[in-house]
Design an enzyme around this catalytic site. Structure first.
Site, mmCIF file in Angstrom:
data_model
loop_
_atom_site.group_PDB
_atom_site.id
_atom_site.type_symbol
_atom_site.label_atom_id
_atom_site.label_comp_id
_atom_site.label_asym_id
_atom_site.label_seq_id
_atom_site.Cartn_x
_atom_site.Cartn_y
_atom_site.Cartn_z
ATOM 1 N N SER A 24 -6.989 -2.588 11.607
ATOM 2 C CA SER A 24 -6.131 -2.065 12.672
ATOM 3 C C SER A 24 -6.928 -1.647 13.909
ATOM 4 C CB SER A 24 -5.321 -0.870 12.147
ATOM 5 O OG SER A 24 -6.191 0.173 11.731
ATOM 6 N N GLY A 25 -8.248 -1.745 13.837
ATOM 7 C CA GLY A 25 -9.054 -1.406 15.014
ATOM 8 C C GLY A 25 -9.394 0.069 15.141
ATOM 9 N N GLU A 93 -14.981 6.299 8.773
ATOM 10 C CA GLU A 93 -14.629 6.230 7.344
ATOM 11 C C GLU A 93 -14.364 7.622 6.789
ATOM 12 O OE1 GLU A 93 -14.076 3.388 6.007
ATOM 13 O OE2 GLU A 93 -15.394 1.885 6.904
ATOM 14 N N GLN A 95 -11.970 8.932 5.383
ATOM 15 C CA GLN A 95 -11.244 9.027 4.098
ATOM 16 C C GLN A 95 -12.179 9.129 2.901
ATOM 17 O OE1 GLN A 95 -11.472 6.173 5.825
ATOM 18 N NE2 GLN A 95 -12.178 4.616 4.391
ATOM 19 N N CYS A 152 4.170 -12.167 8.636
ATOM 20 C CA CYS A 152 5.329 -12.302 9.518
ATOM 21 C C CYS A 152 5.023 -11.982 10.983
ATOM 22 C CB CYS A 152 6.470 -11.420 9.017
ATOM 23 S SG CYS A 152 6.146 -9.668 9.272
ATOM 24 N N CYS A 184 6.598 -6.906 3.912
ATOM 25 C CA CYS A 184 5.765 -7.916 3.242
ATOM 26 C C CYS A 184 4.862 -7.275 2.192
ATOM 27 C CB CYS A 184 4.936 -8.693 4.256
ATOM 28 S SG CYS A 184 5.943 -9.685 5.384
HETATM 29 ZN ZN LIG Z 1 5.226 -8.712 7.418
#
Ligand SMILES: [Zn+2]
Length: 194
Positions: A24-25, A93, A95, A152, A184
């Site tokens: 996600s950058g 990082e 987390q 998607c 998804c």
């Molecule tokens: Zn999707």
């Protein structure tokens, strides 16, 4: 777009958190903010948990190869040993840090330091990741970044694990994950069960 808060008089610290799924950058955004602080001649120190050995030992490297030197540390208490003139602290990082990280960030902010932490908000099970929920709760500014769902094309918020097994995150094995949107991601988990 994140705008730096400005302040008057006495220097005041605060906590910023950049969170999101894999790809996600987050690190790119962390590097962008830290580089901008450096351009403004602010003294910046960057840390990451020692277990992150994906690339070299000292730099945080994002996919576009822009990098910054980060000090690998065993635990969050090491972050309190800063140079006197440090005004900005970056954490990558987040987390993977121990439970003490939120309190350490509070103390740094109390000292007048701008703390910018980047980390995964959820693990591959879609559960809040480690210290991240606590860090998000105490932060003044929270930015959630998104990837693009590989299935998607919608915004992706989940890290879908392609590999079987149940360890929370396989570090250095990014190829075993793909970013997916909520729908998804759920679809993939349903298919896995049948
Ligand atoms: Zn999707």
């Amino acid at each position: 777009m994140f705008l730096e808060p400005h302040f008057k008089g006495q220097r005041s610290g605060w906590i910023e958190v950049i969170c999101g799924c894999m790809f996600s950058g987050k690190t790119e955004e962390l590097i962008r903010r830290l580089k901008r602080a450096k351009i403004a001649a602010l003294k910046v120190e960057v840390f990451k948990p020692r277990l992150d050995t994906r690339y070299d030992e000292t730099s945080i490297v994002s996919h576009d190869t822009s990098s910054l030197l980060a000090i690998p540390v065993e635990d969050s208490s090491k972050l309190l040993r800063l140079g006197d003139d440090t005004t900005v602290v970056g954490i990558d990082e987040a987390q993977f840090f121990d439970d003490g990280l939120p309190e350490v960030c509070q103390q740094l902010a109390q000292r007048g330091i701008r703390v910018i932490a980047a980390g995964l908000d959820m693990d591959y099970r879609g559960m809040p990741f480690g210290v991240m929920p606590n860090l998000l709760a105490i932060a003044e500014y929270v930015t959630k970044v998104h990837a693009i769902c590989v299935h998607c094309g919608n915004l992706a918020t989940h890290s879908y694990r392609l590999a079987e097994g149940d360890s929370v995150v396989l570090l250095g094995e990014k190829e075993q994950y793909e970013p997916r949107c909520r729908s998804c991601y759920a679809q993939g988990n349903i298919l896995r069960l049948v």
